[in-house]
Design an enzyme around this catalytic site. Sequence first.
Site, PDB file in Angstrom:
ATOM      1  CG  ASN A 139      -0.377  -0.140   2.498  1.00  0.00           C
ATOM      2  OD1 ASN A 139       0.760  -0.600   2.618  1.00  0.00           O
ATOM      3  ND2 ASN A 139      -1.083   0.264   3.530  1.00  0.00           N
ATOM      4  CD  GLU A 235       3.716  -0.868  13.388  1.00  0.00           C
ATOM      5  OE1 GLU A 235       2.474  -0.944  13.502  1.00  0.00           O
ATOM      6  OE2 GLU A 235       4.422  -0.149  14.117  1.00  0.00           O
ATOM      7  CB  CYS A 269      -2.374  -0.433   8.412  1.00  0.00           C
ATOM      8  SG  CYS A 269      -1.323   1.004   8.689  1.00  0.00           S
ATOM      9  CD  GLU A 443       7.442   0.140  11.529  1.00  0.00           C
ATOM     10  OE1 GLU A 443       6.407   0.333  10.879  1.00  0.00           O
ATOM     11  OE2 GLU A 443       8.495  -0.285  11.011  1.00  0.00           O
TER      12      GLU A 443
HETATM   13  P1  NAD Z   1       0.794  -9.536   3.379  1.00  0.00           P
HETATM   14  O1  NAD Z   1       0.877  -9.992   4.785  1.00  0.00           O
HETATM   15  O2  NAD Z   1       0.121 -10.399   2.378  1.00  0.00           O
HETATM   16  O3  NAD Z   1       2.241  -9.266   2.784  1.00  0.00           O
HETATM   17  C1  NAD Z   1       3.151  -8.400   3.408  1.00  0.00           C
HETATM   18  C2  NAD Z   1       4.567  -8.812   3.035  1.00  0.00           C
HETATM   19  O4  NAD Z   1       4.854 -10.095   3.607  1.00  0.00           O
HETATM   20  C3  NAD Z   1       4.829  -8.957   1.543  1.00  0.00           C
HETATM   21  O5  NAD Z   1       6.117  -8.448   1.259  1.00  0.00           O
HETATM   22  C4  NAD Z   1       4.785 -10.462   1.334  1.00  0.00           C
HETATM   23  O6  NAD Z   1       5.517 -10.910   0.220  1.00  0.00           O
HETATM   24  C5  NAD Z   1       5.417 -10.946   2.624  1.00  0.00           C
HETATM   25  N1  NAD Z   1       5.111 -12.333   2.996  1.00  0.00           N
HETATM   26  C6  NAD Z   1       4.069 -13.103   2.598  1.00  0.00           C
HETATM   27  N2  NAD Z   1       4.129 -14.317   3.195  1.00  0.00           N
HETATM   28  C7  NAD Z   1       5.229 -14.290   3.994  1.00  0.00           C
HETATM   29  C8  NAD Z   1       5.804 -15.226   4.906  1.00  0.00           C
HETATM   30  N3  NAD Z   1       5.268 -16.428   5.108  1.00  0.00           N
HETATM   31  N4  NAD Z   1       6.908 -14.869   5.588  1.00  0.00           N
HETATM   32  C9  NAD Z   1       7.445 -13.626   5.434  1.00  0.00           C
HETATM   33  N5  NAD Z   1       6.950 -12.718   4.588  1.00  0.00           N
HETATM   34  C10 NAD Z   1       5.839 -13.036   3.875  1.00  0.00           C
HETATM   35  O7  NAD Z   1       0.132  -8.090   3.448  1.00  0.00           O
HETATM   36  P2  NAD Z   1      -0.279  -7.158   2.223  1.00  0.00           P
HETATM   37  O8  NAD Z   1      -1.509  -7.728   1.611  1.00  0.00           O
HETATM   38  O9  NAD Z   1       0.907  -6.878   1.383  1.00  0.00           O
HETATM   39  O10 NAD Z   1      -0.629  -5.797   2.999  1.00  0.00           O
HETATM   40  C11 NAD Z   1      -1.893  -5.506   3.499  1.00  0.00           C
HETATM   41  C12 NAD Z   1      -1.935  -5.693   5.000  1.00  0.00           C
HETATM   42  O11 NAD Z   1      -0.886  -4.940   5.616  1.00  0.00           O
HETATM   43  C13 NAD Z   1      -3.208  -5.166   5.612  1.00  0.00           C
HETATM   44  O12 NAD Z   1      -3.675  -6.083   6.566  1.00  0.00           O
HETATM   45  C14 NAD Z   1      -2.771  -3.872   6.283  1.00  0.00           C
HETATM   46  O13 NAD Z   1      -3.602  -3.470   7.343  1.00  0.00           O
HETATM   47  C15 NAD Z   1      -1.396  -4.212   6.723  1.00  0.00           C
HETATM   48  N6  NAD Z   1      -0.627  -2.992   6.949  1.00  0.00           N
HETATM   49  C16 NAD Z   1      -0.265  -2.668   8.224  1.00  0.00           C
HETATM   50  C17 NAD Z   1       0.432  -1.494   8.474  1.00  0.00           C
HETATM   51  C18 NAD Z   1       0.832  -1.088   9.857  1.00  0.00           C
HETATM   52  O14 NAD Z   1       1.724  -0.246   9.985  1.00  0.00           O
HETATM   53  N7  NAD Z   1       0.237  -1.610  10.897  1.00  0.00           N
HETATM   54  C19 NAD Z   1       0.779  -0.668   7.409  1.00  0.00           C
HETATM   55  C20 NAD Z   1       0.391  -1.043   6.120  1.00  0.00           C
HETATM   56  C21 NAD Z   1      -0.294  -2.215   5.907  1.00  0.00           C
END
Ligand code: NAD
Length: 462
Positions: A139, A235, A269, A443
């Site tokens: 995002n 996060e 998020c 963070e």
């Molecule tokens: P995701 O969990 O699908 O992917 C995030 C990252 O993790 C990607 O780089 C992905 O390739 C990697 N990944 C996937 N499987 C993995 C594994 N088994 N081990 C290690 N890494 C792995 O999330 P997304 O769909 O990319 O992002 C959306 C989510 O992120 C939403 O739930 C959103 O709320 C959250 N988000 C949180 C924050 C925050 O600061 N709290 C900020 C932005 C987004």
Amino acid sequence: MTIGGVGVSAQETFGVVNPATGEVHAQAPSCDRDQLDQAMSAAASAYTTWRRDEAERRKALHAAGDLLMAKAAELAPILTAEQGKPLQDATFEVIGAGIWLKHFADLEMPREVIQDDSRALVEVVRRPMGVVAAITPWNYPLILACWKIAPALLAGNTMVLKPSPYTPLSTLAMGTLLAEVLPPGVLNVVSGGDALGGWMTAHPVPRKISFTGSVATGKKVAASAAPDLKRLTLELGGNDPAILLDDVDPAAVAAKLFAGAFQNNGQVCSAIKRVYVPERLYEPVVEALAAHARAAKVGDGMAEGVQFGPINNRPQFDRVSELVADALAHGARAAAGGRPVDGPGYFFEPTILAGVSDGARIVDEEQFGPALPVVAYRSVDEAIDRANGTHFGLSGSVWGTDTDRAAEVAERLECGTAWVNTHLALSPGQPFGGFKWSGVGVENGTWGLLGFTELQVIHRAR
Ligand code: NAD
């Protein structure tokens, strides 16, 4: 990719889709295990010198921030083409990333004297950890990477960074740029599928994992880090409530509420993901929000005057479509929007859902897209219970004319940030993190910086 300060390609590549067209528009390198080992070794070897000179680190972070800002016009179109956000928002993201780097470049590292008497001088100091494995979502690829890069590097750590496979290109380009001002191996950027993330968290070299993404993946990351007792910052997702109190003026708050829910097309998020409104004010609030949604200009982020681009990727587009359709099938009313936009790309109409309540999937789950449910409530206690009655606890907001009363209600929210009459107000000095399943650690600010350090006691006997 950038490994040991050098640009490297990979044997295999994967396609990156432009969400405005739904077509693959570029190929990204798929890092293999040997290359990941090389990146980890480069980071470990750079750590031995990088950790020594704090003044040099501050200078390099300033140079990195300046460089990003100077190259915003180059990076922003790369970000728009893979993420979908309007070019102006992409430009703000690059500049914001630069601001974050420069903020940390000047942030003081705490060093406390806790005893200084005839028996001892006891100090609490902070030490770097070593190599950090950083993993980011799609995002806000650049700014969320810099939330990690800036404090981690300032503290003396080095890093291997992996962006989401949906948005690898802007982070890879940033890695290439920053290699001009950072010593080789300090920041390594690799790309690949989700499996690469798993290899990183299980890799023996990193001492710390800094992860931003979904709750489901965050739990896998925590499990993967556990056998080696790697330190973790997670996060994760949110389902932020906004509670409107009965003295609120719907016309006065609607624009801010709408912005808090729909920024980045709802893919934030800590966006407002459900709105709780006193019954008496329900219709005026729904109507005011719907008016904003109807007026919003949706389109290709490269086009002039576009406010919202497409949803970033096909699975997320399907998920938002499914949650909205589910709500409508269970009796909700679309006061605005309610369906995908006809044509190519992952466009969805900005949607306001009325006649919906807790128990509907779109209220209980994180939609992470341009659809907002508005829920009526009878008493403030009931609204707080509903707001808190979830595994999520990232942030929330309370809205009212009597700001002291609103602040009292905000203090009862179980979440990392509780805003009053605003939402999504973030800054580099303000810590950000989640309660419950929304995260581990924080963070930003000094608190975020400390998360990239080990605490050490220096006890000198006298
Ligand atoms: P995701 O969990 O699908 O992917 C995030 C990252 O993790 C990607 O780089 C992905 O390739 C990697 N990944 C996937 N499987 C993995 C594994 N088994 N081990 C290690 N890494 C792995 O999330 P997304 O769909 O990319 O992002 C959306 C989510 O992120 C939403 O739930 C959103 O709320 C959250 N988000 C949180 C924050 C925050 O600061 N709290 C900020 C932005 C987004």
